[in-house]
Design a protein around this motif. Structure first.
Motif, PDB file in Angstrom:
ATOM      1  N   ALA A 114       0.726  -1.191  -0.011  1.00 21.11           N
ATOM      2  CA  ALA A 114       0.169  -0.119   0.109  1.00 21.11           C
ATOM      3  C   ALA A 114       0.810   1.447  -0.182  1.00 21.11           C
ATOM      4  N   ASP A 115       1.871   1.371   0.792  1.00 20.18           N
ATOM      5  CA  ASP A 115       2.868   2.303   1.075  1.00 20.18           C
ATOM      6  C   ASP A 115       3.635   2.511  -0.523  1.00 20.18           C
ATOM      7  N   TYR A 116       3.920   1.335  -1.151  1.00 22.26           N
ATOM      8  CA  TYR A 116       4.574   1.502  -2.469  1.00 22.26           C
ATOM      9  C   TYR A 116       3.705   2.179  -3.461  1.00 22.26           C
ATOM     10  N   GLU A 117       2.358   1.901  -3.295  1.00 29.31           N
ATOM     11  CA  GLU A 117       1.514   2.387  -4.311  1.00 29.31           C
ATOM     12  C   GLU A 117       1.181   3.906  -4.088  1.00 29.31           C
ATOM     13  N   SER A 118       1.219   4.141  -2.577  1.00 29.66           N
ATOM     14  CA  SER A 118       1.081   5.630  -2.285  1.00 29.66           C
ATOM     15  C   SER A 118       2.102   6.569  -2.748  1.00 29.66           C
ATOM     16  N   ILE A 119       3.108   6.011  -2.459  1.00 31.18           N
ATOM     17  CA  ILE A 119       4.482   7.013  -2.562  1.00 31.18           C
ATOM     18  C   ILE A 119       4.577   6.871  -4.208  1.00 31.18           C
ATOM     19  N   ASN A 120       4.201   6.184  -4.978  1.00 37.27           N
ATOM     20  CA  ASN A 120       4.328   6.286  -6.562  1.00 37.27           C
ATOM     21  C   ASN A 120       3.182   7.125  -7.068  1.00 37.27           C
ATOM     22  N   ALA A 121       2.005   7.069  -6.568  1.00 35.64           N
ATOM     23  CA  ALA A 121       0.662   7.786  -6.763  1.00 35.64           C
ATOM     24  C   ALA A 121       0.944   9.398  -6.468  1.00 35.64           C
ATOM     25  N   ALA A 122       1.704   9.522  -5.463  1.00 37.82           N
ATOM     26  CA  ALA A 122       1.943  10.932  -4.982  1.00 37.82           C
ATOM     27  C   ALA A 122       3.158  11.459  -5.829  1.00 37.82           C
ATOM     28  N   LEU A 123       3.869  10.639  -6.332  1.00 36.79           N
ATOM     29  CA  LEU A 123       4.918  11.291  -7.275  1.00 36.79           C
ATOM     30  C   LEU A 123       4.567  11.505  -8.653  1.00 36.79           C
ATOM     31  N   ARG A 124       3.368  11.037  -9.017  1.00 33.91           N
ATOM     32  CA  ARG A 124       2.707  10.917 -10.345  1.00 33.91           C
ATOM     33  C   ARG A 124       2.186  12.618 -10.511  1.00 33.91           C
ATOM     34  N   LEU A 125       1.771  12.881  -9.426  1.00 32.34           N
ATOM     35  CA  LEU A 125       0.988  14.447  -9.306  1.00 32.34           C
ATOM     36  C   LEU A 125       2.151  15.461  -9.075  1.00 32.34           C
ATOM     37  N   ALA A 126       1.591  16.800  -9.135  1.00 37.42           N
ATOM     38  CA  ALA A 126       2.364  18.101  -9.191  1.00 37.42           C
ATOM     39  C   ALA A 126       3.024  17.902  -7.899  1.00 37.42           C
ATOM     40  N   LEU A 127       4.402  18.093  -7.396  1.00 40.58           N
ATOM     41  CA  LEU A 127       4.701  18.063  -6.161  1.00 40.58           C
ATOM     42  C   LEU A 127       4.632  19.423  -5.338  1.00 40.58           C
ATOM     43  N   PRO A 128       4.633  19.131  -3.968  1.00 37.51           N
ATOM     44  CA  PRO A 128       4.455  20.536  -3.219  1.00 37.51           C
ATOM     45  C   PRO A 128       5.396  21.336  -3.347  1.00 37.51           C
ATOM     46  N   GLY A 129       5.251  22.684  -3.259  1.00 37.84           N
ATOM     47  CA  GLY A 129       6.535  23.687  -2.957  1.00 37.84           C
ATOM     48  C   GLY A 129       7.325  23.968  -4.147  1.00 37.84           C
ATOM     49  N   ASN A 130       6.627  24.156  -5.244  1.00 36.39           N
ATOM     50  CA  ASN A 130       7.451  24.007  -6.561  1.00 36.39           C
ATOM     51  C   ASN A 130       8.278  22.984  -6.741  1.00 36.39           C
ATOM     52  N   GLY A 131       8.372  21.614  -6.287  1.00 32.36           N
ATOM     53  CA  GLY A 131       9.259  20.658  -6.290  1.00 32.36           C
ATOM     54  C   GLY A 131       9.272  20.086  -7.806  1.00 32.36           C
ATOM     55  N   LYS A 132      10.521  19.553  -8.114  1.00 30.03           N
ATOM     56  CA  LYS A 132      10.646  19.040  -9.484  1.00 30.03           C
ATOM     57  C   LYS A 132      11.361  17.394  -9.164  1.00 30.03           C
ATOM     58  N   PRO A 133      10.826  16.798  -9.711  1.00 31.74           N
ATOM     59  CA  PRO A 133      11.194  15.246  -9.507  1.00 31.74           C
ATOM     60  C   PRO A 133      12.424  15.116 -10.030  1.00 31.74           C
ATOM     61  N   GLY A 134      13.565  14.263  -9.275  1.00 35.94           N
ATOM     62  CA  GLY A 134      14.630  13.921  -9.464  1.00 35.94           C
ATOM     63  C   GLY A 134      15.122  12.504  -9.782  1.00 35.94           C
ATOM     64  N   GLU A 135      15.852  11.895  -9.040  1.00 37.76           N
ATOM     65  CA  GLU A 135      16.112  10.459  -9.063  1.00 37.76           C
ATOM     66  C   GLU A 135      15.132   9.542  -8.254  1.00 37.76           C
ATOM     67  N   ILE A 136      14.549   8.829  -8.877  1.00 41.45           N
ATOM     68  CA  ILE A 136      13.326   7.960  -7.962  1.00 41.45           C
ATOM     69  C   ILE A 136      13.919   6.729  -8.322  1.00 41.45           C
ATOM     70  N   LYS A 137      14.413   5.923  -7.123  1.00 39.95           N
ATOM     71  CA  LYS A 137      14.947   4.606  -7.050  1.00 39.95           C
ATOM     72  C   LYS A 137      13.860   3.731  -5.829  1.00 39.95           C
ATOM     73  N   LEU A 138      12.658   3.574  -6.070  1.00 36.41           N
ATOM     74  CA  LEU A 138      11.965   3.002  -5.270  1.00 36.41           C
ATOM     75  C   LEU A 138      11.787   1.439  -5.234  1.00 36.41           C
ATOM     76  N   GLU A 139      11.723   0.816  -4.406  1.00 37.38           N
ATOM     77  CA  GLU A 139      11.886  -0.645  -4.453  1.00 37.38           C
ATOM     78  C   GLU A 139      10.315  -1.211  -3.792  1.00 37.38           C
ATOM     79  N   ALA A 140       9.722  -2.048  -4.309  1.00 38.32           N
ATOM     80  CA  ALA A 140       8.732  -2.872  -3.637  1.00 38.32           C
ATOM     81  C   ALA A 140       8.948  -3.645  -2.445  1.00 38.32           C
ATOM     82  N   PRO A 141       8.397  -3.870  -1.238  1.00 38.28           N
ATOM     83  CA  PRO A 141       8.705  -4.816  -0.417  1.00 38.28           C
ATOM     84  C   PRO A 141       8.723  -6.257  -1.047  1.00 38.28           C
ATOM     85  N   ALA A 142       9.502  -7.166  -0.321  1.00 37.31           N
ATOM     86  CA  ALA A 142       9.574  -8.463  -0.858  1.00 37.31           C
ATOM     87  C   ALA A 142       8.252  -9.203  -0.833  1.00 37.31           C
ATOM     88  N   SER A 143       7.351  -9.045  -0.019  1.00 33.02           N
ATOM     89  CA  SER A 143       6.156  -9.717   0.128  1.00 33.02           C
ATOM     90  C   SER A 143       5.452  -9.146  -1.216  1.00 33.02           C
TER      91      SER A 143
END
Length: 221
Positions: A188-217
């Protein structure tokens, strides 16, 4: 004529001595009064600044959070009645280029590093970290600096909330660039993080390097 001279010179000497003694005794109170007056004027909006007065000459000291704050403090000092000369011995906070904020999460707890703005910013960020990750030990290694981008607090809070969804990893704000790496706590957290990163980031943020891994389960399903 000789009588006049013998009376005149001792009188002049006595008067000069009395004048010098009066100036010596009065210098302290005048210095202190000017010092108190300037420091009281500075205290309301320039708590970083302090003044020392010698006679009517003033030395401004402290570490200013911005060029604007330094200019304002100098203006207050120069416009104080009774001050003759103002020497600027104050310095500016170091400028961080880029201004960074890093949240590192590990089995040992949370490490906050990088930069933090002057003032109550440190307390606000620590409070936000405790709210996002209650019960986890937080180590503060942030250094006060100038140069935070507009919207810094919004992006920093976002970083803390996303770090809370990691088992381990690092979230970095560098200027307005937002990067994240690590392993999500669950699917659930994996999906939540990715979903938030697909939207406009707060504070004029710009996406940089994204290296997110799903949990083993999650990856085994």
């Amino acid at each position: 004529m000789h009588v006049i001279k013998s009376w005149f010179w001792p009188g002049v000497i006595t008067t000069a001595l009395l004048t010098a003694l009066a100036g010596w005794f009065l210098a302290g109170p005048v210095d202190q009064q000017l010092t108190d007056t300037v420091n009281a004027a500075l205290e309301s909006q320039n708590a970083w600044a302090s003044a020392e007065v010698d006679g009517r000459d003033l030395i401004l000291k402290g570490i200013a959070p911005s060029e604007e704050a330094l200019a304002e403090a100098l203006k207050i000092a120069r416009e104080t009645f009774g001050v003759r000369v103002v020497e600027n011995a104050a310095t500016l906070l170091p400028l961080a280029e880029p201004f960074s904020f890093v949240v590192t999460k590990s089995d040992d707890g949370i490490l906050l590093s990088g930069n933090v703005p002057y003032g109550d910013a440190r307390a606000k960020i620590l409070a936000a970290a405790e709210t996002a990750m209650p019960g986890i030990e937080i180590l503060d290694e942030m250094a006060v600096a100038r140069g935070e981008p507009q919207g810094f607090f919004d992006l920093a809070n976002f970083a803390l909330m996303q770090a809370a969804q990691l088992t381990n990893g690092e979230v970095e704000v560098s200027g307005e660039t937002y990067s994240i790496s690590g392993t999500a706590a669950n699917a659930a957290d994996y999906e939540s993080i990715n979903a938030a990163l697909r939207l406009a980031l707060p504070g004029n943020g710009k996406p940089g390097e994204i290296k997110l891994e799903a949990p083993a389960s999650a990856s085994s399903n």
